[in-house]
Design a protein around this motif. Structure first.
Motif, mmCIF file in Angstrom:
data_model
loop_
_atom_site.group_PDB
_atom_site.id
_atom_site.type_symbol
_atom_site.label_atom_id
_atom_site.label_comp_id
_atom_site.label_asym_id
_atom_site.label_seq_id
_atom_site.Cartn_x
_atom_site.Cartn_y
_atom_site.Cartn_z
ATOM 1 N N PHE A 14 22.696 -66.302 -131.998
ATOM 2 C CA PHE A 14 22.234 -66.449 -133.370
ATOM 3 C C PHE A 14 23.438 -66.588 -134.277
ATOM 4 O O PHE A 14 24.449 -65.908 -134.086
ATOM 5 C CB PHE A 14 21.427 -65.226 -133.815
ATOM 6 C CG PHE A 14 20.058 -65.150 -133.194
ATOM 7 C CD1 PHE A 14 19.065 -66.030 -133.581
ATOM 8 C CD2 PHE A 14 19.775 -64.200 -132.231
ATOM 9 C CE1 PHE A 14 17.792 -65.965 -133.013
ATOM 10 C CE2 PHE A 14 18.513 -64.125 -131.662
ATOM 11 C CZ PHE A 14 17.516 -65.014 -132.056
ATOM 12 N N ILE A 21 26.332 -64.165 -132.819
ATOM 13 C CA ILE A 21 26.034 -63.037 -131.945
ATOM 14 C C ILE A 21 25.288 -63.557 -130.728
ATOM 15 O O ILE A 21 24.420 -64.408 -130.827
ATOM 16 C CB ILE A 21 25.239 -61.903 -132.630
ATOM 17 C CG1 ILE A 21 24.103 -62.461 -133.477
ATOM 18 C CG2 ILE A 21 26.124 -61.013 -133.484
ATOM 19 C CD1 ILE A 21 23.216 -61.384 -134.034
ATOM 20 N N VAL A 23 22.925 -62.623 -128.070
ATOM 21 C CA VAL A 23 21.968 -61.553 -127.779
ATOM 22 C C VAL A 23 21.439 -61.629 -126.350
ATOM 23 O O VAL A 23 20.859 -60.668 -125.852
ATOM 24 C CB VAL A 23 20.813 -61.508 -128.802
ATOM 25 C CG1 VAL A 23 21.352 -61.385 -130.221
ATOM 26 C CG2 VAL A 23 19.918 -62.713 -128.679
ATOM 27 N N GLU A 42 16.784 -50.958 -123.388
ATOM 28 C CA GLU A 42 16.548 -50.326 -124.686
ATOM 29 C C GLU A 42 16.289 -51.377 -125.768
ATOM 30 O O GLU A 42 16.518 -52.560 -125.562
ATOM 31 C CB GLU A 42 17.706 -49.410 -125.061
ATOM 32 C CG GLU A 42 18.994 -50.128 -125.334
ATOM 33 C CD GLU A 42 20.175 -49.159 -125.510
ATOM 34 O OE1 GLU A 42 19.979 -47.921 -125.480
ATOM 35 O OE2 GLU A 42 21.284 -49.654 -125.671
ATOM 36 N N SER A 43 15.835 -50.916 -126.882
ATOM 37 C CA SER A 43 15.503 -51.789 -127.995
ATOM 38 C C SER A 43 16.725 -52.631 -128.378
ATOM 39 O O SER A 43 17.836 -52.106 -128.470
ATOM 40 C CB SER A 43 15.063 -50.912 -129.170
ATOM 41 O OG SER A 43 14.430 -51.718 -130.102
ATOM 42 N N GLY A 46 17.571 -57.683 -125.810
ATOM 43 C CA GLY A 46 17.411 -59.131 -125.654
ATOM 44 C C GLY A 46 16.205 -59.548 -124.829
ATOM 45 O O GLY A 46 16.051 -60.732 -124.514
ATOM 46 N N LYS A 47 15.329 -58.601 -124.528
ATOM 47 C CA LYS A 47 14.181 -58.904 -123.666
ATOM 48 C C LYS A 47 13.283 -59.969 -124.307
ATOM 49 O O LYS A 47 12.937 -60.974 -123.691
ATOM 50 C CB LYS A 47 13.367 -57.616 -123.404
ATOM 51 C CG LYS A 47 14.195 -56.476 -122.827
ATOM 52 C CD LYS A 47 13.375 -55.234 -122.550
ATOM 53 C CE LYS A 47 12.733 -54.566 -123.759
ATOM 54 N NZ LYS A 47 13.705 -54.014 -124.742
ATOM 55 N N THR A 48 12.909 -59.722 -125.553
ATOM 56 C CA THR A 48 12.004 -60.655 -126.231
ATOM 57 C C THR A 48 12.684 -61.998 -126.490
ATOM 58 O O THR A 48 12.103 -63.057 -126.231
ATOM 59 C CB THR A 48 11.514 -60.045 -127.558
ATOM 60 O OG1 THR A 48 10.782 -58.852 -127.259
ATOM 61 C CG2 THR A 48 10.619 -61.004 -128.312
ATOM 62 N N ALA A 59 13.871 -68.198 -133.500
ATOM 63 C CA ALA A 59 14.015 -68.397 -134.945
ATOM 64 C C ALA A 59 15.018 -69.534 -135.191
ATOM 65 O O ALA A 59 15.767 -69.922 -134.291
ATOM 66 C CB ALA A 59 14.514 -67.109 -135.595
ATOM 67 N N HIS A 212 9.052 -50.796 -122.664
ATOM 68 C CA HIS A 212 9.990 -49.685 -122.842
ATOM 69 C C HIS A 212 9.751 -48.607 -121.810
ATOM 70 O O HIS A 212 10.500 -47.655 -121.726
ATOM 71 C CB HIS A 212 9.759 -49.034 -124.207
ATOM 72 C CG HIS A 212 10.467 -49.738 -125.302
ATOM 73 N ND1 HIS A 212 10.329 -49.381 -126.610
ATOM 74 C CD2 HIS A 212 11.338 -50.761 -125.288
ATOM 75 C CE1 HIS A 212 11.083 -50.157 -127.354
ATOM 76 N NE2 HIS A 212 11.690 -51.009 -126.576
HETATM 77 N N1 ATP Z 1 16.784 -64.413 -136.057
HETATM 78 C C1 ATP Z 1 17.716 -63.545 -135.647
HETATM 79 N N2 ATP Z 1 18.969 -63.547 -136.155
HETATM 80 C C2 ATP Z 1 19.916 -62.698 -135.709
HETATM 81 N N3 ATP Z 1 19.710 -61.773 -134.765
HETATM 82 C C3 ATP Z 1 18.474 -61.690 -134.224
HETATM 83 C C4 ATP Z 1 17.414 -62.573 -134.633
HETATM 84 N N4 ATP Z 1 16.301 -62.258 -133.912
HETATM 85 C C5 ATP Z 1 16.668 -61.246 -133.092
HETATM 86 N N5 ATP Z 1 17.957 -60.904 -133.273
HETATM 87 C C6 ATP Z 1 18.717 -59.867 -132.542
HETATM 88 O O1 ATP Z 1 18.603 -60.111 -131.149
HETATM 89 C C7 ATP Z 1 18.798 -58.905 -130.438
HETATM 90 C C8 ATP Z 1 17.813 -58.827 -129.305
HETATM 91 O O2 ATP Z 1 16.523 -58.662 -129.837
HETATM 92 P P1 ATP Z 1 15.206 -58.603 -128.948
HETATM 93 O O3 ATP Z 1 14.081 -58.704 -129.896
HETATM 94 O O4 ATP Z 1 15.258 -59.602 -127.865
HETATM 95 O O5 ATP Z 1 15.295 -57.139 -128.335
HETATM 96 P P2 ATP Z 1 14.250 -56.416 -127.375
HETATM 97 O O6 ATP Z 1 14.991 -56.070 -126.114
HETATM 98 O O7 ATP Z 1 13.035 -57.247 -127.229
HETATM 99 O O8 ATP Z 1 13.969 -55.073 -128.185
HETATM 100 P P3 ATP Z 1 12.601 -54.253 -128.368
HETATM 101 O O9 ATP Z 1 12.497 -53.429 -127.129
HETATM 102 O O10 ATP Z 1 12.833 -53.431 -129.567
HETATM 103 O O11 ATP Z 1 11.476 -55.233 -128.513
HETATM 104 C C9 ATP Z 1 18.698 -57.783 -131.444
HETATM 105 O O12 ATP Z 1 19.987 -57.289 -131.683
HETATM 106 C C10 ATP Z 1 18.133 -58.465 -132.669
HETATM 107 O O13 ATP Z 1 18.587 -57.862 -133.848
#
Ligand code: ATP
Ligand code: MG
Length: 324
Positions: A14, A21, A23, A42-43, A46-48, A59, A212
């Motif tokens: 991103f 960054i 991710v 963990e949250s 980067g899973k989603t 995005a 989670h």
């Molecule tokens: N549009 C964006 N711009 C910048 N950073 C982003 C954007 N969308 C997501 N991120 C970042 O990407 C990283 C990974 O996010 P992701 O949603 O994949 O996490 P996750 O493992 O699914 O977490 P959770 O368990 O909370 O759902 C996070 O640090 C988030 O802040």
């Protein structure tokens, strides 16, 4: 067992004020017919984003690199229209947010039927019959009557089943369930997991269960992938992951989630600062929190390597079960 999908060197970046960054970084994994892959971490790990990238739904400030091969089609190379045709038909994703995902003004039978009508040009009356069959398959009793309901007339658990049914209308080869049961109570959650398992067996769908909740994933996953700071740190059969975890992060997760103290929706915390994801940083991303850190962990990023059949770990040390 045939392989359905191969993800190769998937990275997601991103653009942000402090630079790029990263991710998701160099993710490699395969999905197999009828198998469940549990994805934990963990949250923010980067899973989603990894799967949104595969679905072409990042995005606007996001970019994906690498390959996501579904058969011999690379989803990351498809033009929007072609990808749109694949989404829903070949690969589908279900989220937790049921309220936003269903159209409140349409009866659910019609909503489900439209998916089929759209993707497969099935006449609507016939598609509506298929929707009723699907409602039955996802465990909704009296499906003819329920098909005529509006979303608000159903309970949260039922709406979630409808969403899962909708995702399955076109019999996708891959289904991604992203915290799809997190909002449901334990009984309904267990029913939906059983449903997932049945569907994978019956339709040969490969399921990715993002959660989670380690014990929940373990209850139906054939294999597990553990992500930390955008990378897969360990991929193993569920049995090996629980009985012979090799990565210090995985061990931390397991140690901090005794079944009885798991708080639903919340994962353990590992001591130490959260990882930085800025590009160009060296070393293992887990090193600031790692109990086994050595000098070269700060300098050199470990790559995912096989340590046994069906078991890969990204760590410089062989911290096999026997030595601990
Ligand atoms: N549009 C964006 N711009 C910048 N950073 C982003 C954007 N969308 C997501 N991120 C970042 O990407 C990283 C990974 O996010 P992701 O949603 O994949 O996490 P996750 O493992 O699914 O977490 P959770 O368990 O909370 O759902 C996070 O640090 C988030 O802040
Ligand atoms: Mg997520």
């Amino acid at each position: 067992m045939p392989r359905i999908m191969s993800v190769e060197n998937l990275s997601v970046r991103f653009a942000s004020r402090s630079g790029q960054i990263e991710v998701v970084k160099d993710l490699n994994f395969d999905l197999w017919t009828g198998q469940v892959l549990g994805l934990v971490g963990e949250s923010g790990s980067g899973k989603t984003q990894a799967f949104l990238a595969i679905m072409g739904l990042l995005a606007r400030n996001g970019r994906a690199e690498g390959r996501a091969l579904l058969g011999d089609v690379d989803l990351l190379q498809l033009k929007p229209r072609a990808l749109n045709r694949m989404r829903g038909r070949e690969i589908a994703m279900v989220f937790q947010d049921t309220a936003a995902a269903l159209n409140p003004t349409l009866r659910i039978g019609i909503q489900m039927a439209e998916v089929l009508a759209l993707h497969h040009a099935v006449p609507l009356p016939q598609a509506e019959l298929a929707a009723i069959d699907m409602l039955d398959m996802v465990g909704i009793s009296d499906p003819e009557r329920r098909a005529r309901c509006y979303p608000h007339e159903l309970s949260g658990g039922m709406r979630q089943r409808v969403l899962i049914g909708m995702a399955l209308m076109c019999r996708p080869k891959v289904l991604i369930a992203d915290e799809a049961t997190a909002s449901l109570d334990a009984t309904v959650q267990a029913q939906i997991l059983t449903l997932f398992k049945t569907v994978c067996d019956r339709l040969g769908t490969a399921l990715v269960l993002i959660t989670h909740d380690l014990s929940l994933a373990a209850s139906i996953a054939d294999r597990m992938m553990v992500m930390y700071a955008g990378q897969a740190v360990e991929i193993a059969t569920t049995d090996a992951l629980f009985h012979d975890p090799r990565h210090p992060y995985t061990r931390g997760l397991l140690a901090s989630t005794p079944a009885a103290t798991v708080t639903r929706g919340k994962l353990y915390t590992i001591p130490g600062p959260p990882p930085r994801l800025l590009e160009g940083e060296r070393g293992c991303r887990f090193n600031p929190r790692c109990p086994h850190r050595a000098a070269h962990c700060v300098e050199l990023a470990p790559i995912l390597r096989p340590v046994a059949l069906d078991h890969q770990v990204a760590c410089h040390f062989d911290i096999g079960g026997a030595s601990q």
